[in-house]
Write an enzyme that holds these catalytic residues in place. Structure first.
Site, PDB file in Angstrom:
ATOM      1  N   LYS A  30      16.340  40.873 -10.948  1.00 35.28           N
ATOM      2  CA  LYS A  30      17.238  40.088 -10.324  1.00 35.28           C
ATOM      3  C   LYS A  30      17.907  38.939 -11.129  1.00 35.28           C
ATOM      4  O   LYS A  30      18.997  38.340 -10.823  1.00 35.28           O
ATOM      5  CB  LYS A  30      16.585  39.324  -9.052  1.00 35.28           C
ATOM      6  CG  LYS A  30      16.421  40.419  -7.655  1.00 35.28           C
ATOM      7  CD  LYS A  30      16.058  39.967  -6.572  1.00 35.28           C
ATOM      8  CE  LYS A  30      16.153  40.737  -5.322  1.00 35.28           C
ATOM      9  NZ  LYS A  30      14.744  41.590  -5.411  1.00 35.28           N
ATOM     10  N   GLU A  53      21.004  33.375   0.076  1.00 41.70           N
ATOM     11  CA  GLU A  53      19.822  33.387   1.152  1.00 41.70           C
ATOM     12  C   GLU A  53      18.891  34.062   0.595  1.00 41.70           C
ATOM     13  O   GLU A  53      19.390  34.798  -0.541  1.00 41.70           O
ATOM     14  CB  GLU A  53      20.532  34.051   2.514  1.00 41.70           C
ATOM     15  CG  GLU A  53      20.784  35.866   2.284  1.00 41.70           C
ATOM     16  CD  GLU A  53      21.970  36.034   1.612  1.00 41.70           C
ATOM     17  OE1 GLU A  53      23.011  35.348   2.136  1.00 41.70           O
ATOM     18  OE2 GLU A  53      22.221  37.117   1.030  1.00 41.70           O
ATOM     19  N   SER A  64      11.193  47.688 -11.872  1.00 47.55           N
ATOM     20  CA  SER A  64      12.186  46.686 -11.542  1.00 47.55           C
ATOM     21  C   SER A  64      11.742  45.332 -11.526  1.00 47.55           C
ATOM     22  O   SER A  64      12.271  44.338 -11.758  1.00 47.55           O
ATOM     23  CB  SER A  64      12.909  46.969 -10.170  1.00 47.55           C
ATOM     24  OG  SER A  64      11.897  47.295  -9.112  1.00 47.55           O
TER      25      SER A  64
HETATM   26  C1  LIG Z   1      14.704  42.941  -4.751  1.00 42.63           C
HETATM   27  C2  LIG Z   1      14.102  43.959  -5.376  1.00 42.63           C
HETATM   28  C3  LIG Z   1      14.466  45.252  -5.415  1.00 42.63           C
HETATM   29  C4  LIG Z   1      15.342  45.684  -4.597  1.00 42.63           C
HETATM   30  O1  LIG Z   1      16.760  45.526  -4.739  1.00 42.63           O
HETATM   31  P1  LIG Z   1      17.820  46.442  -5.384  1.00 42.63           P
HETATM   32  O2  LIG Z   1      19.180  45.472  -5.334  1.00 42.63           O
HETATM   33  O3  LIG Z   1      18.012  47.584  -4.521  1.00 42.63           O
HETATM   34  O4  LIG Z   1      17.413  46.580  -7.007  1.00 42.63           O
HETATM   35  C5  LIG Z   1      13.610  46.236  -6.277  1.00 42.63           C
HETATM   36  N1  LIG Z   1      12.815  45.752  -7.105  1.00 42.63           N
HETATM   37  C6  LIG Z   1      12.170  44.449  -7.153  1.00 42.63           C
HETATM   38  C7  LIG Z   1      11.127  44.150  -7.965  1.00 42.63           C
HETATM   39  C8  LIG Z   1      12.884  43.558  -6.576  1.00 42.63           C
HETATM   40  O5  LIG Z   1      12.543  42.355  -6.413  1.00 42.63           O
END
Ligand SMILES: *Cc1c(COP(=O)(O)O)cnc(C)c1O
Length: 610
Positions: free
Chosen positions: A300, A322, A585
């Site tokens: 993020k 938010e 992610s």
């Molecule tokens: C917020 C988040 C997501 C999902 O958000 P996307 O906008 O779909 O990427 C996926 N993985 C992690 C670790 C997150 O914090």
């Protein structure tokens, strides 16, 4: 991608014909059959006479061959375009009485009729036009499968069907179609071409680079999706943001500053880790893109730094956001502190109760967290409050959206800021394996890590792209967040996209074990990629995600976020060859308590069931 042909159809006025010619259109179409864009011979002659360097086509349906031949001659038609199933005999009659080249329009459901396509290919027609049938439900697009089967006939193919600047470029990049045909996509009312839209469409197709994902035109449309469904008061702010974004994304200083911050502050580039033990289990190389190692523990931050830098260049001193579970709030608060900007984060009081540690993190970072007590006291109520704040303060504050959702230009802007994930991965995969990945997998909440990961691979048709949606307790349970798998197009948070909604269009409650995937909508570009069939979106249940979570902990020594565990679970159940690239992610420290609690309740449930 060689030079694509542009056909502007439904021309009814010489002024539009001249502009299309000047902008570089190749063919202009005039409609001689029943249509709001119908012209008579007199009008057609006038239009034909007004241009020199562009070919003219006439569109017919159910007209006798001889009459078509007369019209073609009288109106200087180079092409005649036939809009009904034609017979071999009709085509030979037409060829006997007219020298005009013949285009036959086909619709997707005719592509299964191989005998018909073979007849057309053998009859010596000039080309096919693949169009959508009239009256398709909103959100319908041609699919790559349709386009591929039409080009497989061997007859040159143009494509149509509600195209706009984005979808025309995307479909040309992804297929062997020789050109595009547009009518309604460049007009505000039938038959009246809009100069700016005409110019935007032709320029976009002419300037399309082979591998680069297109950006939407000024209306923000990503094929039929996207747009900007916002109150009038926000229109100027969004326009200013669009302009700043297109300006600064090509600005050397801006890009250099962003690259420095991503490197020095966020810790990029992140490794592409060859997971040796998983690879052995899968019988193919498994490569993990380690976004869990980005500062704050997830991807993020890439987007937050990009947007905050842009906001500062625009003269904003405050960031507004938010947050649901608090992950995005922490990333925004982190960025604001680093850049010396003010920060207000709206968070539902119910979410605050559940996410104490993230609240304290944001406060330590100097953000003002404003609890929201209205409605369900969760994310969607916090979103409304954040937008209200932005409306009141859009001169000094930037609204920092955390995923590839929201009104134009957010989905495209977030995609471009997250594309660093995919761009690095592509290069690292080549370094490690000498090859492109066979399959790329990412989790999809709003879709930002997925679109960023997929971005450089979308034009590479040999690479299979998989998005993991939250399957919750299973598709049949009604407790999931599989917007693409089980939703329908609708409007949420300023854009048209797939959405979990009831029969009245009310947003359905959603469930996922993972807070980041617990969202009823999805970014509009994913809706487009789903509609054309370029990316496959599949559900992964809570249980499958938990299994993948534990597997990664034990086999590779990495505790993944529950969101990322969905991607991993999907990757591991997917067969295929070539490197398997998975977007990890984020890290899972935030999820440990939740994992343990969920397991306890699942075990109790199992006992009860037994
Ligand atoms: C917020 C988040 C997501 C999902 O958000 P996307 O906008 O779909 O990427 C996926 N993985 C992690 C670790 C997150 O914090």
């Amino acid at each position: 991608m060689s030079r694509s042909e542009i056909k502007i159809c439904g021309v009814t006025r010489p002024v539009d014909a001249r502009l299309a010619e000047a902008l570089g259109a190749d063919i202009l179409g005039m409609v001689f059959c029943e249509s709001p864009r119908r012209v008579n011979r007199g009008m057609a002659q006038e239009i034909s006479d007004s241009v020199e360097n562009v070919a003219m086509a006439g569109v017919f349906r159910g007209t006798a061959a001889m009459e078509i031949a007369e019209t073609a001659l009288a109106c200087g038609l180079d092409y005649v375009q036939l809009h009904e199933p034609v017979t071999e005999q009709y085509l030979s009659e037409l060829r006997a009485c007219s020298a005009a080249r013949i285009i036959v329009a086909v619709e997707p459901q005719q592509l299964g009729d191989e005998a018909y396509l073979r007849m057309l290919a053998a009859s010596g027609i000039d080309s096919l036009l693949l169009d959508l049938p009239k009256g398709c439900p909103p959100g319908t697009t041609l699919t790559l499968k349709d386009i591929d089967s039409a080009t497989a006939s061997g007859v040159p193919l143009r494509i149509a069907g509600g195209l706009n600047a984005y979808s025309a470029v995307a479909l040309l990049q992804l297929s062997r179609a020789i050109g595009v045909d547009v009518a309604s996509g460049v007009e505000l009312s039938p038959g009246i071409k809009h100069p700016a839209m005409l110019s935007e469409f032709i320029t976009a197709v002419r300037n399309a680079g082979a591998g680069r994902l297109p950006s939407p035109g000024a209306d923000g449309r990503i094929g039929p999706f996207g747009g900007a469904y916002v109150p009038e008061t926000l229109v100027p702010a969004l326009e200013e943001l669009s302009q700043a974004f297109s300006h600064f994304s090509n600005d050397g200083d801006f890009r250099a500053e962003l690259a420095t911050l991503l490197r020095e502050f966020a810790g990029r580039r992140t490794p592409l880790y060859h997971a040796a033990r998983l690879s052995e289990m899968q019988g193919r190389p498994v490569l993990l893109k380690r976004e869990d190692l980005v500062h704050t523990g997830a991807h993020k931050l890439n987007n937050c730094i990009g947007q905050a830098l842009l906001a500062r260049r625009m003269g904003c001193t405050q960031l507004i956001a938010e947050t649901g579970a608090g992950q995005h709030g922490v990333a925004v608060a982190t960025t604001a502190a680093m850049m010396g900007m003010g920060c207000r984060v709206y968070m539902g009081s119910e979410d605050i109760r559940r996410q104490g540690p993230n609240l304290r993190r944001m406060e330590l970072l100097g953000a003002e967290v404003r609890p929201v007590d209205s409605g369900s006291r969760t994310l969607k109520d916090a979103t409304s409050e954040a937008i209200r704040d932005w409306v009141a303060n859009c001169n000094t504050a930037h609204y920092l959206i955390g995923s590839a959702v929201g009104p134009h230009p957010y989905p495209t802007m977030v995609r471009d800021f997250q594309a660093v994930i995919g761009n690095e991965s592509l290069q690292q995969c080549r370094e490690l394996t000498g090859d492109l990945p066979g399959t790329v997998v990412a989790s999809v909440g709003g879709g930002s890590n997925a679109i960023g990961m997929f971005a450089p691979f979308i034009a590479q048709r040999s690479v299979r792209l998989l998005g993991a949606e939250a399957g919750g307790h299973g598709n049949a349970s009604g407790q999931h967040a599989a917007a693409l798998g089980l939703g329908r197009p609708g409007v949420l948070h300023g854009s048209l996209s797939y959405l979990l909604q009831d029969g009245n269009g009310q947003v359905e409650p959603v469930h996922s074990i993972s807070a980041g995937l617990d969202y009823p909508g999805v970014g509009p570009e994913h809706s487009f990629l789903h509609s054309i069939g370029r990316v496959e979106y599949m559900s992964v249940t809570d249980r499958e995600a938990l299994e993948a979570f534990h597997l990664l902990c034990r086999t590779e020594g990495i505790i993944p976020a529950l969101e990322s565990s969905h991607a991993l679970a999907l990757a591991l159940r997917t067969e295929g060859s070539g490197p398997l690239l998975v977007c990890l992610s984020g890290r899972g420290d935030k999820d440990i308590e939740h994992v343990l609690a969920t397991q306890r309740s699942m075990q109790e449930g199992d006992h009860e069931a037994a």
